[in-house]
Design an enzyme around this catalytic site. Structure first.
Site, mmCIF file in Angstrom:
data_model
loop_
_atom_site.group_PDB
_atom_site.id
_atom_site.type_symbol
_atom_site.label_atom_id
_atom_site.label_comp_id
_atom_site.label_asym_id
_atom_site.label_seq_id
_atom_site.Cartn_x
_atom_site.Cartn_y
_atom_site.Cartn_z
ATOM 1 C CD GLU A 10 54.680 -48.979 -87.352
ATOM 2 O OE1 GLU A 10 54.654 -49.313 -86.168
ATOM 3 O OE2 GLU A 10 54.080 -47.995 -87.798
ATOM 4 C CE1 TYR A 100 59.787 -48.712 -82.185
ATOM 5 C CE2 TYR A 100 58.986 -48.427 -79.955
ATOM 6 C CZ TYR A 100 58.742 -48.542 -81.296
ATOM 7 O OH TYR A 100 57.449 -48.508 -81.766
ATOM 8 C CG ASP A 102 56.168 -51.011 -79.612
ATOM 9 O OD1 ASP A 102 55.706 -50.547 -78.559
ATOM 10 O OD2 ASP A 102 55.549 -51.005 -80.678
ATOM 11 C CD GLU A 107 57.575 -51.252 -83.840
ATOM 12 O OE1 GLU A 107 56.866 -51.782 -82.954
ATOM 13 O OE2 GLU A 107 57.204 -50.294 -84.539
ATOM 14 C CB SER A 109 60.019 -48.106 -87.435
ATOM 15 O OG SER A 109 59.270 -48.646 -86.374
ATOM 16 C CB THR A 110 61.793 -48.970 -92.961
ATOM 17 O OG1 THR A 110 60.505 -48.449 -93.319
ATOM 18 C CG2 THR A 110 61.776 -50.486 -92.984
ATOM 19 C CG HIS A 163 51.646 -51.995 -87.409
ATOM 20 N ND1 HIS A 163 51.499 -51.279 -86.238
ATOM 21 C CD2 HIS A 163 51.108 -53.206 -87.153
ATOM 22 C CE1 HIS A 163 50.907 -52.039 -85.330
ATOM 23 N NE2 HIS A 163 50.669 -53.219 -85.853
ATOM 24 N NE ARG A 247 51.943 -42.505 -88.679
ATOM 25 C CZ ARG A 247 52.048 -43.455 -87.736
ATOM 26 N NH1 ARG A 247 52.563 -44.630 -88.022
ATOM 27 N NH2 ARG A 247 51.636 -43.232 -86.499
ATOM 28 C CG HIS A 249 49.289 -47.223 -87.927
ATOM 29 N ND1 HIS A 249 48.812 -47.625 -86.703
ATOM 30 C CD2 HIS A 249 50.555 -47.694 -87.996
ATOM 31 C CE1 HIS A 249 49.750 -48.289 -86.070
ATOM 32 N NE2 HIS A 249 50.811 -48.349 -86.825
#
Lengths: 518, 61
Positions: A10, A100, A102, A107, A109-110, A163, A247, A249
């Site tokens: 992301e 979106y 953020d 941002e 995010s794949t 991230h 997950r 992160h």
């Protein structure tokens, strides 16, 4: 064959408009996202399933921390008349990704990937999509040019993230995750850093750092991401069955322009996660991981020594810390699949080169290449690191390295000259702009929207709600983190000509048939 | 419902077009260790020296 673990990236992009005196970053970030769609925005993202305040250590914080600057901004944001969903402007793209607004940054995010080079293509697809939106927004503006930077700082103390996410077994004790990751994360920047001109905290010395982000980390582990950032983030949002999965992160990384570095960063981290799950970790504890992270970033000698606990404590080069992880990974995973072998070979050769001649990795590592550019420019123009005006000029070059406009950015100038190592070609990136990764639930998400977009009522990483026979019916995507179930569901989706047929066919799949974790 | 942007779809390249193929030699260096800097420096001179001074962002994650 791919590495098999589900991972994703992301990226929060920096945004500015050149040629105007003032800009509202919240408004511009929102408008940029809207440029993806050609028609009216329809909010579909389902926020009910999100809770970034939940901590894996078994509690939930009342609120996430913000620095003073951001608190002032947030207070002003509350006066805005724009509804939350409109402000966020969440989009789901046919390639399974989320795009979106953020925290005032666009941002991308794949979608979930299991292939390393597939992820690189998806990450680069995000750059292209954001850049296309910037071009559209520029055309719509009366004045100025929108510019987008895939970096992590404004050089004035405001950092934003890139991230990584890795799905891993819930059975692994969290303490083992932390102890395994700390020495790896503190030293990973010797190849994964994006490089930065200057220092934003402390002495604000006029130096070149390996990493954009390292000086922004202050604690070992916490749920926060915007203030007092932790080396290991404890957010408990698996987007999968929380009894079985975590997950991981990862918020410590830089945004990389180099495809090679993106692959090496994610590939090595995925292997370290494998080692953590197998409880096969090197016997290494850093005396002060936070100090080590910062010192490695700032070390102008390139010895990158860190203090390792022992009797007595000893100083160890970061290259050797990485080699300790590499040795175990070679022992356990060599020959497992093509991508793992690529990571092991690349990791070893990169560490060997970093040890003897790091600056020879121009065109491979971001921090080395950027340093080469800055040094060449300083020599040509007679710039001094001690002159504040000259330092701003160098930081301007630093920023321009990350410009995602392929006709403007310094990284892309090198790439267009064939001077940067590539892992995917332009055709694969173009494909990834519209095609989801085939082997994961990202395919189910993206293709569901493409096939049945008028019936999709809401969507999230792990759930899609459809309108069916006048009711809202949901499909739980959590079981689809299992690759076999994902394959079956994706095949069913391809074969379905209606939402009703899709629901009927999915009933025949045993969603609980996932292979038991070892 | 919004009209979604349609991007050009292309066929994925064959095995030869992927990363490294079956190359066993590890990460190959770029062909030129030190790029020709003439074009680079020309482009870098066009970068506004005050671009970074103006570039202000809000804290993100």
């Amino acid at each position: 064959m791919s590495m098999g673990r589900i991972f994703g990236i992301e990226t929060e992009f920096g945004i500015t408009i050149e040629g105007v005196d003032k800009m509202d970053v919240v408004e511009e970030s929102m408008q940029l996202i809207r440029c993806y769609s050609q028609g009216d925005f329809v909010p579909l993202w389902d926020y009910q399933l999100e809770n970034p305040r939940k901590d894996v250590r078994g509690f939930e914080v009342d609120e996430l921390l913000n620095d003073l600057d951001e608190k002032v901004h947030l207070q002003q944001d509350r006066q805005r008349k724009i509804p939350f969903k409109e402000l966020k402007s969440d989009l789901i793209i046919y390639n399974g990704s989320r795009f979106y607004n953020d925290h005032t940054h666009p941002e991308y995010s794949t979608g979930e990937c299991t292939g390393l080079f597939e992820l690189v293509a998806q990450d680069k697809a995000g750059e292209r999509i954001v850049n296309i939106c910037a071009e559209r927004r520029t055309k719509a503006l009366k004045a100025g040019e929108v510019r987008i930077y895939k970096n992590n700082t404004d050089f004035e103390g405001h950092s934003y993230g890139c991230h990584e996410n890795y799905l891993m077994s819930r059975q692994v004790p969290f303490d083992r995750i932390v102890s395994g990751l700390l020495p790896f994360f503190a030293t990973r920047q010797i190849f994964a850093g994006a490089g930065k001109v200057g220092e934003e905290r402390g002495a604000q010395a006029p130096i070149y750092q390996l990493s954009q982000r390292s000086e922004f980390f202050e604690v070992i582990a916490s749920v926060d991401t915007m203030h007092k950032r932790p080396l290991v983030n404890t957010r408990d949002e698996p987007h999968a069955d929380s009894e079985r999965w975590r997950r991981l992160h990862v918020i410590i990384g830089d945004a990389n322009m180099s495809e090679f570095v993106t692959a090496l960063k994610v590939g090595t981290t995925a292997l370290v996660v494998d080692l953590i799950e197998s409880d096969r970790l090197p016997d290494l504890r850093l005396r002060d991981p936070i100090a080590a992270l910062r010192n490695v970033a700032k070390d102008q000698t390139y010895q990158w020594l860190v203090e390792v606990e022992g009797t007595p404590n000893r100083l160890m080069p970061s290259v050797d810390v990485q080699r300790a992880f590499l040795a175990l990974a070679q022992e356990d995973y060599a020959g497992r699949d093509d991508e793992t072998d690529w990571v092991l070979r690349s990791w070893e050769e990169t560490l060997d080169t970093l040890e003897v001649d790091p600056l020879s990795l121009v065109g491979t590592l971001d921090w080395v290449t950027k340093k080469f550019l800055i040094d060449s420019f300083c020599e040509e123009e007679g710039l001094s690191w001690e002159n504040p005006d000259h330092l701003f000029w160098m930081q301007s070059q630093d920023l321009e390295y990350h410009n995602v406009d392929q006709t403007q950015g310094l990284y892309y100038l090198l790439e267009s000259q064939g001077q940067f190592r590539r892992l995917v070609d332009d055709g694969e990136v173009a494909t990834a702009m519209a095609e989801p990764p085939r082997g994961t639930r990202a395919y189910f998400r993206g293709r569901s929207l493409e096939k049945f977009r008028d019936e999709v009522k809401s969507i999230n990483w792990d759930r899609i709600v459809f309108g069916l026979n006048g009711r809202h019916e949901s499909i739980d995507l959590k079981p689809m983190v299992d690759s076999d179930i994902a394959r079956q569901c994706n095949d069913v989706l391809d074969a379905s000509e209606s939402v009703a047929q899709l629901f009927d066919s999915l009933k025949k799949i045993d969603m609980h048939a996932a292979v038991a974790l070892t | 419902m919004a009209e979604w942007m349609e991007f050009e779809r292309r066929t994925r390249p064959g095995p030869g077009g992927g990363p490294d193929g079956d190359d066993e030699s590890g990460p190959a260096r770029p062909k030129v260790d030190r790029p020709d800097t003439r074009d680079l420096l020309k482009r870098m001179r066009r970068v506004d020296p005050n671009q970074a001074r103006r570039y202000r962002q809000r804290t993100g994650e």
